[in-house]
Motif scaffolding. Structure first.
Motif, PDB file in Angstrom:
ATOM      1  N   SER A  31       0.822  -1.212   0.000  1.00  0.00           N
ATOM      2  CA  SER A  31       0.000   0.000   0.000  1.00  0.00           C
ATOM      3  C   SER A  31       0.856   1.261   0.000  1.00  0.00           C
ATOM      4  N   ILE A  32       2.059   1.174   0.562  1.00  0.00           N
ATOM      5  CA  ILE A  32       2.974   2.319   0.558  1.00  0.00           C
ATOM      6  C   ILE A  32       3.591   2.516  -0.824  1.00  0.00           C
ATOM      7  N   ARG A  33       3.907   1.413  -1.499  1.00  0.00           N
ATOM      8  CA  ARG A  33       4.715   1.502  -2.713  1.00  0.00           C
ATOM      9  C   ARG A  33       3.932   1.335  -4.017  1.00  0.00           C
ATOM     10  N   THR A  34       2.640   0.997  -3.923  1.00  0.00           N
ATOM     11  CA  THR A  34       1.884   0.759  -5.149  1.00  0.00           C
ATOM     12  C   THR A  34       1.742   2.021  -6.000  1.00  0.00           C
ATOM     13  N   GLN A  35       1.715   1.814  -7.291  1.00  0.00           N
ATOM     14  CA  GLN A  35       1.431   2.887  -8.244  1.00  0.00           C
ATOM     15  C   GLN A  35       0.244   2.489  -9.127  1.00  0.00           C
ATOM     16  N   ALA A  36      -0.645   1.689  -8.528  1.00  0.00           N
ATOM     17  CA  ALA A  36      -1.823   1.231  -9.260  1.00  0.00           C
ATOM     18  C   ALA A  36      -2.723   2.411  -9.620  1.00  0.00           C
ATOM     19  N   ASP A  37      -3.525   2.228 -10.667  1.00  0.00           N
ATOM     20  CA  ASP A  37      -4.434   3.288 -11.100  1.00  0.00           C
ATOM     21  C   ASP A  37      -5.597   3.417 -10.113  1.00  0.00           C
ATOM     22  N   PRO A  38      -6.303   4.559 -10.123  1.00  0.00           N
ATOM     23  CA  PRO A  38      -7.381   4.798  -9.154  1.00  0.00           C
ATOM     24  C   PRO A  38      -8.457   3.716  -9.139  1.00  0.00           C
ATOM     25  N   ALA A  39      -8.825   3.193 -10.295  1.00  0.00           N
ATOM     26  CA  ALA A  39      -9.865   2.164 -10.340  1.00  0.00           C
ATOM     27  C   ALA A  39      -9.420   0.905  -9.610  1.00  0.00           C
ATOM     28  N   THR A  40      -8.162   0.532  -9.798  1.00  0.00           N
ATOM     29  CA  THR A  40      -7.632  -0.653  -9.116  1.00  0.00           C
ATOM     30  C   THR A  40      -7.576  -0.426  -7.612  1.00  0.00           C
ATOM     31  N   VAL A  41      -7.181   0.777  -7.211  1.00  0.00           N
ATOM     32  CA  VAL A  41      -7.129   1.102  -5.783  1.00  0.00           C
ATOM     33  C   VAL A  41      -8.522   1.011  -5.165  1.00  0.00           C
ATOM     34  N   THR A  42      -9.509   1.569  -5.836  1.00  0.00           N
ATOM     35  CA  THR A  42     -10.881   1.544  -5.317  1.00  0.00           C
ATOM     36  C   THR A  42     -11.399   0.114  -5.189  1.00  0.00           C
ATOM     37  N   ALA A  43     -11.147  -0.702  -6.205  1.00  0.00           N
ATOM     38  CA  ALA A  43     -11.587  -2.098  -6.162  1.00  0.00           C
ATOM     39  C   ALA A  43     -10.879  -2.862  -5.046  1.00  0.00           C
ATOM     40  N   SER A  44      -9.609  -2.583  -4.864  1.00  0.00           N
ATOM     41  CA  SER A  44      -8.847  -3.256  -3.810  1.00  0.00           C
ATOM     42  C   SER A  44      -9.347  -2.852  -2.428  1.00  0.00           C
ATOM     43  N   MET A  45      -9.683  -1.574  -2.264  1.00  0.00           N
ATOM     44  CA  MET A  45     -10.212  -1.104  -0.982  1.00  0.00           C
ATOM     45  C   MET A  45     -11.479  -1.851  -0.605  1.00  0.00           C
ATOM     46  N   ALA A  46     -12.338  -2.092  -1.574  1.00  0.00           N
ATOM     47  CA  ALA A  46     -13.586  -2.809  -1.303  1.00  0.00           C
ATOM     48  C   ALA A  46     -13.298  -4.227  -0.812  1.00  0.00           C
ATOM     49  N   LYS A  47     -12.312  -4.879  -1.418  1.00  0.00           N
ATOM     50  CA  LYS A  47     -11.950  -6.237  -0.994  1.00  0.00           C
ATOM     51  C   LYS A  47     -11.352  -6.224   0.416  1.00  0.00           C
ATOM     52  N   ILE A  48     -10.510  -5.237   0.684  1.00  0.00           N
ATOM     53  CA  ILE A  48      -9.884  -5.139   2.007  1.00  0.00           C
ATOM     54  C   ILE A  48     -10.938  -4.877   3.075  1.00  0.00           C
ATOM     55  N   ASP A  49     -11.855  -3.950   2.793  1.00  0.00           N
ATOM     56  CA  ASP A  49     -12.912  -3.637   3.756  1.00  0.00           C
ATOM     57  C   ASP A  49     -13.806  -4.850   4.003  1.00  0.00           C
ATOM     58  N   SER A  50     -14.067  -5.609   2.954  1.00  0.00           N
ATOM     59  CA  SER A  50     -14.888  -6.808   3.095  1.00  0.00           C
ATOM     60  C   SER A  50     -14.195  -7.837   3.990  1.00  0.00           C
ATOM     61  N   ALA A  51     -12.889  -8.016   3.784  1.00  0.00           N
ATOM     62  CA  ALA A  51     -12.133  -8.958   4.618  1.00  0.00           C
ATOM     63  C   ALA A  51     -12.110  -8.496   6.070  1.00  0.00           C
ATOM     64  N   ALA A  52     -11.961  -7.185   6.282  1.00  0.00           N
ATOM     65  CA  ALA A  52     -11.941  -6.656   7.646  1.00  0.00           C
ATOM     66  C   ALA A  52     -13.274  -6.898   8.344  1.00  0.00           C
ATOM     67  N   GLU A  53     -14.368  -6.716   7.621  1.00  0.00           N
ATOM     68  CA  GLU A  53     -15.689  -6.969   8.200  1.00  0.00           C
ATOM     69  C   GLU A  53     -15.845  -8.438   8.575  1.00  0.00           C
ATOM     70  N   GLU A  54     -15.390  -9.315   7.704  1.00  0.00           N
ATOM     71  CA  GLU A  54     -15.515 -10.753   7.959  1.00  0.00           C
ATOM     72  C   GLU A  54     -14.694 -11.170   9.178  1.00  0.00           C
ATOM     73  N   LEU A  55     -13.476 -10.646   9.274  1.00  0.00           N
ATOM     74  CA  LEU A  55     -12.613 -10.995  10.399  1.00  0.00           C
ATOM     75  C   LEU A  55     -13.091 -10.368  11.703  1.00  0.00           C
ATOM     76  N   SER A  56     -13.910  -9.316  11.610  1.00  0.00           N
ATOM     77  CA  SER A  56     -14.398  -8.622  12.806  1.00  0.00           C
ATOM     78  C   SER A  56     -15.557  -9.340  13.483  1.00  0.00           C
ATOM     79  N   ASP A  57     -16.030 -10.420  12.900  1.00  0.00           N
ATOM     80  CA  ASP A  57     -17.162 -11.143  13.492  1.00  0.00           C
ATOM     81  C   ASP A  57     -16.827 -11.701  14.874  1.00  0.00           C
TER      82      ASP A  57
END
Length: 204
Positions: A31-57
């Motif tokens: 996350s510090i070093r990525t140079q991914a395009d904005p669309a990829t970043v947004t899609a990745s954020m959704a996956k990360i947030d989903s994983a965080a919600e699942e692990l928070s159960d």
């Protein structure tokens, strides 16, 4: 906080949660070093947030603390320096030699940057606090930092193999005086000396 977990299979738990922590540690670096395009970043954020919600159960209340195995060994998986379950930890593996030397070898990446290309001085301090403190700790007899003094001899470069060492200089009553350093292949980058004080609970 210390709690005893009788019958807990810590080896099994480490095999489950250790890889999770390693994945998150890699994610921090990426996350510090990525140079991914904005669309990829947004899609990745959704996956990360989903994983965080699942692990928070199911969450442990508060910090992990220090747990005790049935054999009396400490399990400090939440520790910011050595924690197996703390993705902020490098993590260090602490070794104790028969002559009292405590040491660890490690490499610090982008997550620990201060000056460009170099390890943050506070991170060096944190590591030396832990390594020197380990010289004063005994099983079920913790010692806490009283003072820690550092001398930064030169910058500690990111991405290079490093070695931290500590040893006891002398003991006076409840105080342990320890010295140590961090070094790379070219020599010492940071020196430290500290005073570590035995817990009042042990003295009582």
């Amino acid at each position: 906080m210390s709690d005893e977990w009788p019958g807990t299979d810590f080896d099994r738990l480490e095999s489950v949660y250790g890889p999770l922590t390693a994945s998150i540690r890699r994610l921090i670096d990426v996350s510090i070093r990525t140079q991914a395009d904005p669309a990829t970043v947004t899609a990745s954020m959704a996956k990360i947030d989903s994983a965080a919600e699942e692990l928070s159960d199911a969450l442990h209340p508060g910090g992990f603390g220090v747990q005790l195995t049935p054999e009396g060994e400490t399990v400090a998986w939440g520790n910011v320096v050595v924690g197996v379950r703390n993705p902020v930890a490098p993590p260090l593996s602490i070794h104790h030699e028969p002559d009292g030397l405590v040491w660890s070898e490690f490499t610090l990446g982008a997550a620990y940057e201060g000056p460009p290309g170099h390890v943050h001085g506070g991170v060096c301090s944190m590591i030396l606090d832990h390594v020197l403190g380990a010289t004063a700790h005994l099983p079920r007899r913790p010692a806490y930092t009283g003072t820690l003094t550092l001398r930064y001899r030169r910058g500690t470069v990111l991405g290079r193999p490093l070695r931290a060492e500590g040893r006891v200089e002398r003991i006076e009553g409840v105080k342990t005086f320890s010295v140590g350093h961090i070094a790379d292949e070219s020599g010492i980058t940071v020196e430290a000396e500290g005073i570590f004080i035995q817990s009042k609970q042990i003295r009582a």
